[in-house]
Design an enzyme around this catalytic site. Sequence first.
Site, short mmCIF file in Angstrom:
data_model
loop_
_atom_site.label_atom_id
_atom_site.label_comp_id
_atom_site.label_asym_id
_atom_site.label_seq_id
_atom_site.Cartn_x
_atom_site.Cartn_y
_atom_site.Cartn_z
N ASP A 32 0.80 -1.26 -0.02
CA ASP A 32 -0.14 -0.10 0.16
C ASP A 32 0.99 1.35 -0.08
OD1 ASP A 32 -1.60 2.10 0.77
OD2 ASP A 32 -3.06 0.75 1.73
N ASN A 88 -12.83 -3.08 3.55
CA ASN A 88 -13.88 -2.12 3.68
C ASN A 88 -14.85 -2.27 2.60
OD1 ASN A 88 -12.61 -0.91 5.95
ND2 ASN A 88 -11.26 0.15 4.68
N GLN A 95 -14.43 2.36 2.57
CA GLN A 95 -13.89 2.07 1.09
C GLN A 95 -13.51 3.12 0.30
OE1 GLN A 95 -16.26 -0.71 -1.22
NE2 GLN A 95 -14.54 -1.07 -2.52
N HIS A 101 -10.37 -5.26 -2.13
CA HIS A 101 -8.86 -5.48 -1.68
C HIS A 101 -8.87 -5.80 -0.27
CE1 HIS A 101 -10.06 -1.26 -1.48
NE2 HIS A 101 -8.95 -0.93 -0.43
#
Length: 141
Positions: A32, A88, A95, A101
């Site tokens: 990330d 999420n 989200q 993801h």
Amino acid sequence: MQKENCIFCKIANHEIPSHKVFENEEVLAFLDLSQVTKGHTLVIPKQHADNIYDLSSESAQAVFATVPEISRAIQQETGAAGMNLLSNTGKVAGQSVSHFHLHLIPRHDKHDGFGAKWEVHNEEYTADELATIAESIKNRL
């Protein structure tokens, strides 16, 4: 199938660079860009699905089959004492990218920058109410 303006589809198609940690025909895992803790990794299906509700059983199987191996590698590299797995679904849940993801967030201690906390409301459900809720959900499966 890919979605035209989806940033994760573009990453999966190698149109946008990423710091890839795992890839096979169906799944991609990459760091990330907003590292909560060192090693914070996203695992995505290459097949586009907006969220968990749209994820096919096949894509879910492919994603979740890779999670233990990727998690172990992250733990070995970072020395994390624990790991949060988080997804999420929907804006109300936080989200921000409409492509399913799963966040793998290595944890080092309780004060490492991530926290999952919820409040238990004082509403208490009786055993009968819980049985009714469970039965209603079960009937939809």
